[in-house]
Every structure is written in structure tokens, then in C-alpha cells.
Write a protein that holds these residues in place. Structure first.
Motif, short mmCIF file in Angstrom:
data_model
loop_
_atom_site.label_atom_id
_atom_site.label_comp_id
_atom_site.label_asym_id
_atom_site.label_seq_id
_atom_site.Cartn_x
_atom_site.Cartn_y
_atom_site.Cartn_z
N SER A 69 2.45 9.22 2.85
CA SER A 69 3.07 8.01 2.30
C SER A 69 3.36 8.19 0.82
CB SER A 69 2.15 6.80 2.49
OG SER A 69 1.95 6.52 3.85
N PRO A 91 -0.99 9.43 7.16
CA PRO A 91 -1.02 8.41 6.11
C PRO A 91 -0.90 9.00 4.70
CG PRO A 91 -2.63 7.91 7.78
CD PRO A 91 -2.06 9.25 8.13
N LEU A 117 8.99 2.66 7.37
CA LEU A 117 7.62 2.52 7.88
C LEU A 117 7.53 3.22 9.23
CD1 LEU A 117 4.78 1.23 7.88
CD2 LEU A 117 5.84 -0.80 8.92
N ALA A 172 2.67 10.25 -4.27
CA ALA A 172 1.82 9.24 -3.65
C ALA A 172 1.39 8.23 -4.71
CB ALA A 172 0.60 9.91 -3.03
N GLN A 230 11.29 5.43 -0.09
CA GLN A 230 9.89 5.14 0.18
C GLN A 230 9.54 5.44 1.64
OE1 GLN A 230 7.69 4.15 -2.14
NE2 GLN A 230 5.98 4.13 -0.67
N VAL A 231 8.43 6.14 1.82
CA VAL A 231 7.90 6.42 3.15
C VAL A 231 6.50 5.83 3.25
CG1 VAL A 231 7.11 8.24 4.71
CG2 VAL A 231 9.26 8.52 3.45
N THR A 232 6.29 5.06 4.29
CA THR A 232 4.96 4.49 4.54
C THR A 232 4.52 4.87 5.94
OG1 THR A 232 5.42 2.61 3.09
CG2 THR A 232 3.57 2.39 4.61
N VAL A 233 3.39 5.56 6.02
CA VAL A 233 2.84 5.97 7.30
C VAL A 233 1.57 5.15 7.54
CG1 VAL A 233 2.04 7.87 8.73
CG2 VAL A 233 3.72 8.29 6.91
N SER A 234 1.67 4.23 8.46
CA SER A 234 0.56 3.31 8.68
C SER A 234 0.65 2.72 10.08
CB SER A 234 0.61 2.19 7.64
OG SER A 234 -0.38 1.22 7.91
#
Length: 127
Positions: free
Chosen positions: A91, A88, A11, A40, A122-126
């Protein structure tokens, strides 16, 4: 048995950075083109970047040019994807894939018949 293992996802806030790694086991990456793909949620998997066995040719999707850098360390049997200025829309799951000595090397795309795929990270951009 050809095995690829991705790591480095997580994250991160928009504008942040991550470095993904793709490590090979059971074979040496020296003669392989390696690619990174992004999927995605709810969308098809798409190529992000690829690099030839020598590292002489690298290809990037337009959406990541100037932000992502692919590199390889054949001594460590690992390929990296340095991701900066993350958005985002970056992600999702990131997969690496390997193909040995393709008959055609493209300077424009990463379309190959890949021999092996990793399980993804997993990549989460938030915020």
C-alpha cells in the motif's frame, strides 16, 4: 514540457492484482529509462522497478520479485507495472519517473538522476 501521469491505482484485497500505467505527454518515451517508485505512509520513497528504453533490461526490488512485472509499449508512450499477489505492505503511493539516455545502465538498481516525475497513484491493499 515533460509530463508523466500515473493511473490504475485503487483498493484491492490481499492477494489481488492491479495494473498501473504511466503515460507520457509532451515527449516520447522511446529513449527513456522508466522507473516505478513506492512510498508507504510515513516512509521514504523507494525504487520498485525500472526498465530500459528498449525493454531489454528490467530491475526489481527484492520485495516485489516474482510478483510485479514492468513492461512498456513505446507505440502507446506508456509503461506498465503489473502487480500480483498484493500484500498490505504494498500500500502507498506509486510514482513513475523518466530519465533520458543515462550514461550508465545498471542491471541491479534504478538509481538515476531522473528528468521527470509523475504525481502518483494511490494503492491500498486491505481486506
Amino acid at each position: 514540457q515533460l509530463q508523466l501521469v500515473e493511473s490504475g491505482g485503487g483498493l484491492v484485497q490481499p492477494g489481488g492484482s492491479l495494473r498501473l500505467s504511466c503515460a507520457a505527454s509532451g515527449f516520447t518515451l522511446d529513449y527513456y529509462v522508466i522507473a516505478w517508485f513506492h512510498q508507504a505512509p510515513g516512509k521514504d520513497r523507494e525504487g520498485v522497478s525500472c526498465i530500459t528504453s528498449s525493454g531489454a533490461v528490467t530491475v526489481y526490488a527484492d520485495s516485489v520479485k516474482g510478483r510485479f512485472t514492468i513492461s512498456r509499449d513505446n507505440a502507446k508512450n506508456t509503461v506498465y507495472l503489473q502487480m500480483k499477489s498484493l500484500k498490505p505492505e504494498d500500500s502507498g503511493s506509486y510514482y513513475c519517473a523518466a530519465v533520458r539516455d543515462p550514461t550508465r545502465i545498471s542491471a541491479y538498481d534504478c538509481v538515476y538522476d531522473y528528468d521527470a516525475w509523475g504525481q502518483g497513484t494511490q494503492v491500498t491493499v486491505s481486506s
